[in-house]
Design a protein around this motif. Sequence first.
Motif, short mmCIF file in Angstrom:
data_model
loop_
_atom_site.label_atom_id
_atom_site.label_comp_id
_atom_site.label_asym_id
_atom_site.label_seq_id
_atom_site.Cartn_x
_atom_site.Cartn_y
_atom_site.Cartn_z
N VAL A 1 0.93 -1.33 -0.03
CA VAL A 1 0.11 0.27 -0.16
C VAL A 1 1.15 1.60 -0.41
CG1 VAL A 1 -1.82 1.66 1.29
CG2 VAL A 1 -2.34 -1.19 1.44
N ARG A 2 2.17 0.80 0.46
CA ARG A 2 3.26 2.30 0.43
C ARG A 2 3.47 2.57 -0.33
NH1 ARG A 2 8.22 3.94 0.95
NH2 ARG A 2 9.01 1.66 0.96
N LEU A 3 3.63 1.59 -1.31
CA LEU A 3 4.58 1.85 -2.54
C LEU A 3 3.73 2.34 -3.35
CD1 LEU A 3 7.26 0.58 -1.42
CD2 LEU A 3 7.21 -0.61 -3.59
N LEU A 4 1.73 1.63 -3.61
CA LEU A 4 0.81 1.94 -3.97
C LEU A 4 0.93 3.89 -4.18
CD1 LEU A 4 -1.30 -1.37 -3.71
CD2 LEU A 4 -0.36 -0.05 -6.36
N THR A 5 0.72 4.19 -2.77
CA THR A 5 0.10 5.10 -2.71
C THR A 5 1.19 6.83 -2.80
OG1 THR A 5 -0.77 4.48 -0.39
CG2 THR A 5 -0.29 7.13 -0.14
N ARG A 6 2.56 5.97 -2.59
CA ARG A 6 4.09 6.29 -3.35
C ARG A 6 3.48 6.57 -4.51
NH1 ARG A 6 9.80 5.09 -2.06
NH2 ARG A 6 9.37 3.95 -3.71
N ALA A 7 3.13 6.04 -5.53
CA ALA A 7 2.79 6.02 -6.52
C ALA A 7 1.54 7.00 -7.53
CB ALA A 7 2.28 5.13 -7.90
N GLY A 8 0.59 7.84 -6.09
CA GLY A 8 -0.42 8.44 -6.25
C GLY A 8 -1.67 7.40 -6.43
N ALA A 9 -1.68 6.11 -6.00
CA ALA A 9 -2.56 6.28 -6.03
C ALA A 9 -3.66 6.32 -4.34
CB ALA A 9 -2.84 4.40 -5.61
N HIS A 10 -5.00 6.78 -4.85
CA HIS A 10 -5.97 7.37 -3.93
C HIS A 10 -7.21 6.60 -3.30
CE1 HIS A 10 -7.56 8.73 -7.09
NE2 HIS A 10 -8.60 9.28 -6.08
N ASP A 11 -7.34 5.83 -3.67
CA ASP A 11 -8.82 4.41 -3.45
C ASP A 11 -8.70 3.28 -3.98
OD1 ASP A 11 -11.73 4.22 -3.49
OD2 ASP A 11 -11.94 5.30 -5.50
N LEU A 12 -7.93 2.49 -2.87
CA LEU A 12 -7.40 1.65 -2.78
C LEU A 12 -8.42 0.63 -2.73
CD1 LEU A 12 -3.84 1.68 -2.01
CD2 LEU A 12 -4.35 0.66 -4.34
N ALA A 13 -8.26 -0.59 -3.88
CA ALA A 13 -9.11 -1.62 -3.25
C ALA A 13 -8.65 -2.98 -3.33
CB ALA A 13 -11.17 -2.19 -4.43
N ALA A 14 -9.49 -3.97 -2.41
CA ALA A 14 -7.97 -5.51 -2.49
C ALA A 14 -9.07 -6.70 -2.59
CB ALA A 14 -7.56 -5.56 -1.93
N TRP A 15 -8.70 -7.83 -3.24
CA TRP A 15 -9.13 -8.90 -3.65
C TRP A 15 -8.49 -9.97 -3.31
CZ3 TRP A 15 -8.95 -4.72 -6.85
CH2 TRP A 15 -10.56 -4.54 -7.23
#
Length: 250
Positions: free
Chosen positions: A146-160
């Motif tokens: 999640v930290r790497l995704l957020t650093r890449a600009g992600a802001h609305d994350l979902a998981a499966w």
Amino acid sequence: MNPSVGPGRTSPFHWEEEVRPGLRVAFTAAAAGNLALHVGSDAPSVQANRRLLEVEMGVPVASLRFMSQTHSKRVVLVDGDRTPTRGPDADGLVSPRGEEPLAVLVADCVPIILADASRSEGGTGATAAVHAGRAGIGNGILAEAVRLLTRAGAHDLAAWIGPSVCGSCYEVPEDMMTDLARDLPMAASRTPQGTPALDLPAAAREQLRRSGVRVEAVAGNSCTVENTGLFSHRRAPGEGRIAGLVWRTS
């Protein structure tokens, strides 16, 4: 789901769905064959299984990214360059814009796919595939992804969360259960015989919640040990690995 895809043929997917416009998530069944180079089948058979899977997915041959998984907390970025078939030593892959099809291999550990909102909705479209075993959950691999995704600009994350060993089947020593349950009480479980066990899917779900990630439904999820249509290291060591997959169709 496990639909027929042709006369006498079984789908390679345990579950597969378009979760966002142009974005698909899937978890394979044993019908897809062994997809891991380090167990079971010989390398040519594994490569053939991977190519057939790519055809089913509708992605270019040899485009699916794999990892050499080591039960670490290492998550790496996939930048569009070709990588060796074996893939990087890591237990998580992140595609900053979701442009590379990603795979995670398991046979009892928890396969987790993450995705940001689509680019058409103002998101990055970033995706990730994570191998969340007992060690990875204990070491915080999901928070790292999640930290790497957020650093890449992600802001609305979902998981499966895909199929894995259930809390009734993952028997462990008492101290191992107690250790993980100190921070994640929902991880503590018991087998039908009353012996200590771990509920890794429950622990993963809680860690995702703490990271602000919503977990979306995966229909028909089942325990890898109990479902012979899936690979399980506990039930049949060395037989094979299923895959969690995420890819873009548009």
